[in-house]
Structures are given as structure tokens and as C-alpha cells.
Design a protein around this motif. Structure first.
Motif, PDB file in Angstrom:
ATOM      1  N   UNK A   1       0.804  -1.123   0.251  1.00  0.00           N
ATOM      2  CA  UNK A   1      -0.172   0.065  -0.118  1.00  0.00           C
ATOM      3  C   UNK A   1       0.810   1.302   0.149  1.00  0.00           C
ATOM      4  N   UNK A   2       1.879   1.291  -0.390  1.00  0.00           N
ATOM      5  CA  UNK A   2       2.870   2.483  -0.765  1.00  0.00           C
ATOM      6  C   UNK A   2       3.855   2.192  -1.787  1.00  0.00           C
ATOM      7  N   UNK A   3       4.174   3.506  -2.290  1.00  0.00           N
ATOM      8  CA  UNK A   3       4.951   3.350  -3.412  1.00  0.00           C
ATOM      9  C   UNK A   3       5.529   4.680  -3.831  1.00  0.00           C
ATOM     10  N   UNK A   4       6.714   4.626  -4.699  1.00  0.00           N
ATOM     11  CA  UNK A   4       7.208   5.953  -5.348  1.00  0.00           C
ATOM     12  C   UNK A   4       8.268   5.827  -6.261  1.00  0.00           C
ATOM     13  N   UNK A   5       8.763   6.766  -6.873  1.00  0.00           N
ATOM     14  CA  UNK A   5       9.918   6.579  -7.618  1.00  0.00           C
ATOM     15  C   UNK A   5      11.285   6.305  -6.879  1.00  0.00           C
ATOM     16  N   UNK A   6      12.023   5.305  -7.103  1.00  0.00           N
ATOM     17  CA  UNK A   6      13.242   5.113  -6.314  1.00  0.00           C
ATOM     18  C   UNK A   6      14.527   5.829  -6.866  1.00  0.00           C
ATOM     19  N   UNK A   7      14.507   5.986  -8.265  1.00  0.00           N
ATOM     20  CA  UNK A   7      15.740   6.485  -8.575  1.00  0.00           C
ATOM     21  C   UNK A   7      15.486   7.131 -10.008  1.00  0.00           C
ATOM     22  N   UNK A   8      16.494   8.171 -10.134  1.00  0.00           N
ATOM     23  CA  UNK A   8      16.045   8.860 -11.802  1.00  0.00           C
ATOM     24  C   UNK A   8      17.584   9.116 -12.143  1.00  0.00           C
ATOM     25  N   UNK A   9      17.596   8.564 -13.424  1.00  0.00           N
ATOM     26  CA  UNK A   9      18.887   8.747 -14.317  1.00  0.00           C
ATOM     27  C   UNK A   9      18.553   9.512 -15.342  1.00  0.00           C
ATOM     28  N   UNK A  10      19.404  10.532 -15.427  1.00  0.00           N
ATOM     29  CA  UNK A  10      19.311  11.671 -16.478  1.00  0.00           C
ATOM     30  C   UNK A  10      20.361  11.477 -17.378  1.00  0.00           C
ATOM     31  N   UNK A  11      20.139  11.848 -18.717  1.00  0.00           N
ATOM     32  CA  UNK A  11      21.090  11.898 -19.741  1.00  0.00           C
ATOM     33  C   UNK A  11      21.063  13.514 -20.288  1.00  0.00           C
ATOM     34  N   UNK A  12      22.200  14.168 -20.282  1.00  0.00           N
ATOM     35  CA  UNK A  12      23.486  13.415 -19.827  1.00  0.00           C
ATOM     36  C   UNK A  12      23.536  13.534 -18.390  1.00  0.00           C
ATOM     37  N   UNK A  13      24.552  12.838 -17.983  1.00  0.00           N
ATOM     38  CA  UNK A  13      24.670  12.276 -16.541  1.00  0.00           C
ATOM     39  C   UNK A  13      25.071  13.562 -15.738  1.00  0.00           C
TER      40      UNK A  13
END
Length: 127
Positions: free
Chosen positions: A50-62
């Protein structure tokens, strides 16, 4: 006498408003992320118990770094977008996936997997 409440119409109106808000948020983020030099954003999310979210974001360019406020809005958008395709993904054993947003073409590929005895994977391309 009390007026009858049409719960279906009310729910349908709320869903339409949420859909319009998601479109508006996407357009705003697209402009801001492009202005920051981001060409691609990949967000990894999960939900369970019953819980959740975005755990990690990878952007380009880094090497691009976002303000905390923009990062938080991107994170919230990622969850809302994924949830719009898989409502309830955080229930019980939940699910996880990734959202790959090509900011140059404004195309999003969404991958989702159910966490249970029989793993089920879904893909939504070019959203």
C-alpha cells in the motif's frame, strides 16, 4: 429532500481532471527539463504493501543536475504517470517498473511488472 449524488459522474469528472493535469504537468516539465539540458530521463519506481514511489532517476547527460524542486516534481510526475496506466500497483505484493522519457521526441516508454508468484510484465510504448 436530499438530492441524489451521482458517484459515477463525480468519479468520472475527477479522472478527467487528473488526466488533464497530467498532460499539463508533462508539458511544463518537458520545457523545464529541456531548458536544463536533459535529453532523456529514466525513472525507476516500485510499490508494495500500500505504498510506492519513484526510487531512482537517471538523467542524460549524466552531468546535469536539477534543482530539488524540479527533481521532486519529476519524481511525482513519474509516479502519477505510471499509476495512471497501472492503478493500484502498490497494493499487496505490488509491482515495479521504469519510465523512459525521450525528451527530444517527447515519447515515454513505460515498463511494468507485477510482484507475485507469476510475474507479469506490460509495456506501453510511445505514450
Amino acid at each position: 429532500m436530499t438530492q441524489p449524488v451521482n458517484f459515477f459522474a463525480s468519479y468520472s469528472d475527477e479522472q478527467e481532471q487528473a488526466k488533464r493535469q497530467l498532460v499539463a504537468t508533462r508539458a511544463t516539465l518537458l520545457d523545464e527539463l529541456r531548458a536544463s539540458g536533459v535529453t532523456n530521463a529514466e525513472l525507476f519506481y516500485e510499490g508494495y504493501d500500500d505504498d510506492g514511489n519513484v526510487e531512482y532517476i537517471a538523467l542524460t547527460p549524466a552531468h546535469v543536475s536539477l534543482s530539488e524542486e524540479l527533481y521532486d516534481r519529476l519524481q511525482a510526475f513519474g509516479w502519477d504517470f505510471a499509476y495512471s496506466y497501472n492503478p493500484g500497483l502498490e497494493i499487496d505484493c505490488g509491482g515495479n517498473g521504469s519510465l523512459d522519457w525521450d525528451l527530444q521526441t517527447d515519447k515515454i516508454d513505460l515498463n511494468y511488472c507485477v510482484n507475485d508468484e507469476e510475474s507479469v510484465r506490460e509495456e506501453y510504448r510511445d505514450q
